[in-house]
Design a protein around this motif. Structure first.
Motif, PDB file in Angstrom:
ATOM      1  N   PRO A   9       0.832  -1.203   0.000  1.00 52.21           N
ATOM      2  CA  PRO A   9       0.000   0.000   0.000  1.00 52.21           C
ATOM      3  C   PRO A   9       0.872   1.261   0.000  1.00 52.21           C
ATOM      4  O   PRO A   9       1.987   1.274   0.542  1.00 52.21           O
ATOM      5  N   ALA A  10       0.357   2.318  -0.600  1.00 53.03           N
ATOM      6  CA  ALA A  10       1.113   3.571  -0.750  1.00 53.03           C
ATOM      7  C   ALA A  10       1.648   4.082   0.575  1.00 53.03           C
ATOM      8  O   ALA A  10       2.790   4.541   0.659  1.00 53.03           O
ATOM      9  N   ARG A  11       0.838   4.032   1.629  1.00 52.80           N
ATOM     10  CA  ARG A  11       1.317   4.569   2.914  1.00 52.80           C
ATOM     11  C   ARG A  11       2.510   3.781   3.448  1.00 52.80           C
ATOM     12  O   ARG A  11       3.358   4.328   4.133  1.00 52.80           O
ATOM     13  N   LEU A  12       2.607   2.504   3.113  1.00 54.40           N
ATOM     14  CA  LEU A  12       3.772   1.715   3.538  1.00 54.40           C
ATOM     15  C   LEU A  12       5.001   2.046   2.696  1.00 54.40           C
ATOM     16  O   LEU A  12       6.128   2.036   3.190  1.00 54.40           O
ATOM     17  N   LEU A  15       6.812   5.162   4.229  1.00 53.11           N
ATOM     18  CA  LEU A  15       7.212   5.216   5.637  1.00 53.11           C
ATOM     19  C   LEU A  15       8.723   5.026   5.754  1.00 53.11           C
ATOM     20  O   LEU A  15       9.236   3.937   5.459  1.00 53.11           O
ATOM     21  N   PRO A  16       9.462   6.041   6.184  1.00 57.22           N
ATOM     22  CA  PRO A  16      10.913   5.896   6.302  1.00 57.22           C
ATOM     23  C   PRO A  16      11.330   4.694   7.150  1.00 57.22           C
ATOM     24  O   PRO A  16      12.257   3.971   6.786  1.00 57.22           O
ATOM     25  N   SER A  17      10.652   4.463   8.261  1.00 61.19           N
ATOM     26  CA  SER A  17      11.031   3.342   9.125  1.00 61.19           C
ATOM     27  C   SER A  17      10.895   2.005   8.387  1.00 61.19           C
ATOM     28  O   SER A  17      11.749   1.124   8.527  1.00 61.19           O
ATOM     29  N   ARG A  18       9.856   1.856   7.602  1.00 60.26           N
ATOM     30  CA  ARG A  18       9.667   0.619   6.844  1.00 60.26           C
ATOM     31  C   ARG A  18      10.704   0.489   5.740  1.00 60.26           C
ATOM     32  O   ARG A  18      11.266  -0.585   5.516  1.00 60.26           O
TER      33      ARG A  18
END
Length: 155
Positions: A9-12, A15-18
């Motif tokens: 998904p776009a939000r993932l 995410l810098p941490s991911r």
């Protein structure tokens, strides 16, 4: 219907941490593969690098300098000593402590590991230009330094 296999998904994806975690997984695989060819592991590399750069040290000092847990330092030093890559001798000022010293064989082995790890770094950073690599490493170092003060950095 369009295939979405392997697309997060776009939000993932933002995410810098991911993203850092995914790159870390790739980096760890590359490094572990490179070191495995010599029968070595990351902890052993870190200890040899610290000994070569800073000189003889106690196991406790090596743990503090590298961020490796004391029990893991002991196990890694045992493995390095069994391969004659380090010498372990009692500290003349405190017989309860051991002083660890890199041997000539350890220095040669470290040079081999440096070469193999250099190749792994090249593979990891392959899509980046030389300037992007320098900036990326500088930014990562800045993040590590910032979070080290908060007790969240790991080696």
């Amino acid at each position: 219907m369009e295939s979405t296999e392997g697309v997060a998904p776009a939000r993932l994806r933002t995410l810098p941490s991911r993203l850092i975690g995914q790159v870390a997984l790739s980096a760890n695989r590359l490094v572990d593969r490179a070191l495995a060819a010599t029968g070595s592991r990351r902890y052993q590399y870190a200890l040899l690098a610290a000994l070569e750069e800073f000189g003889p040290a106690s196991q406790a000092d090596l743990g503090r300098r590298t961020g490796i847990d004391r029990s893991d330092v002991v196990a890694a030093v045992n493995e390095l000593a069994a391969r004659a890559l380090v010498d372990r001798s009692p500290d003349p000022s405190d017989r309860r402590r051991n002083i660890i010293t890199i041997t000539e064989a350890g220095v040669r082995h470290l040079a081999d590991l440096d070469r193999l790890l250099g190749q792994a770094q090249e593979t990891l950073l392959e899509p980046l230009s030389p300037d992007e690599r320098r900036r990326f490493v500088a930014l990562l170092a800045r993040l590590v330094e910032h979070h080290a003060g908060a007790g969240t950095a790991h080696t």
